[in-house]
Design a protein around this motif. Structure first.
Motif, PDB file in Angstrom:
ATOM      1  N   TYR A  18       0.790  -1.223   0.000  1.00  0.00           N
ATOM      2  CA  TYR A  18       0.000   0.000   0.000  1.00  0.00           C
ATOM      3  C   TYR A  18       0.824   1.275   0.000  1.00  0.00           C
ATOM      4  O   TYR A  18       0.271   2.362  -0.059  1.00  0.00           O
ATOM      5  N   ARG A  72      -1.382   0.656   6.619  1.00  0.00           N
ATOM      6  CA  ARG A  72      -2.829   0.559   6.555  1.00  0.00           C
ATOM      7  C   ARG A  72      -3.307  -0.339   7.673  1.00  0.00           C
ATOM      8  O   ARG A  72      -2.641  -1.306   8.021  1.00  0.00           O
ATOM      9  N   SER A 101      -5.400  -2.642   7.714  1.00  0.00           N
ATOM     10  CA  SER A 101      -5.609  -4.039   7.330  1.00  0.00           C
ATOM     11  C   SER A 101      -4.343  -4.879   7.489  1.00  0.00           C
ATOM     12  O   SER A 101      -4.423  -6.105   7.592  1.00  0.00           O
ATOM     13  N   SER A 114     -10.756  -0.014   8.655  1.00  0.00           N
ATOM     14  CA  SER A 114      -9.973   0.079   7.424  1.00  0.00           C
ATOM     15  C   SER A 114     -10.815  -0.203   6.193  1.00  0.00           C
ATOM     16  O   SER A 114     -10.427   0.133   5.090  1.00  0.00           O
TER      17      SER A 114
END
Length: 184
Positions: free
Chosen positions: A116, A120, A122, A174
């Motif tokens: 990313y 993030r 996630s 997220s």
């Protein structure tokens, strides 16, 4: 055109030089480390070599976070086994197994960054959860606290439920919300 050829040639040369140094280093290790277990050294070398292989694939195949995860994990596990075989870390695997969870959490960080281009939730939240879980289990495995893991679970289970809920809430933040449909 010539500049591109030079870069390709230099990259291949560096790769071949790296493989040569790895083979020479392994040969020297086997020659100089008579007191260390040859099986442990071989396994450590294979893990580090696997880490290098996956790192090469992660770089070659752009945006392959899974390869970078395996590269980081295998590299850390190989370094741990190597240091353990040399008795630099005098901690047997039977007590250090929670390090695998910590290694997994640490390996998720560069994988998420690669995928990313930044942190993030996630990737960051599960990474922190693996690191915290491994650290907590390591505390009990190394007997750093005067009570047992069973006592901790039976006494503090509501805290674990709370932390599990917090992890799920942070993970759900997220997710992207679906776009609203146009009204009429």
């Amino acid at each position: 055109m010539k500049r591109r050829f030079n870069r390709k040639y230099a990259a291949r040369l560096v790769f071949i030089l790296g493989l040569t140094l790895m083979v020479l280093g392994t040969a020297f290790l086997f020659g100089f480390l008579e007191r260390a277990s040859q099986i442990s050294i071989t396994l450590a070398f294979l893990l580090v070599a696997s880490g290098v292989f996956f790192a090469a694939w992660a770089i070659r195949l752009n945006k392959r976070a899974s390869y970078l995860f395996f590269a980081s994990f295998f590299f850390m596990a190989g370094i741990y086994l190597f240091l353990s075989a040399l008795d630099v870390i005098a901690l047997p695997f039977s007590r250090a197994w929670p390090l695998l969870s910590i290694f997994s959490g640490l390996a998720l960080l560069p994988a998420g960054w690669r995928r990313y281009g930044g942190f993030r939730p996630s990737y960051f939240v599960p990474s922190c959860a693996f690191i915290l879980l491994g650290s907590a289990l390591l505390v009990f495995s190394l007997r750093m606290v005067p009570f047992s893991f069973r006592y901790f679970i039976t006494t503090w289970w509501p805290l674990l439920v709370l932390l599990g809920g917090l992890t799920l809430v942070l993970s759900s933040l997220s997710g992207k919300t679906p776009p609203r449909e146009r009204e009429g």
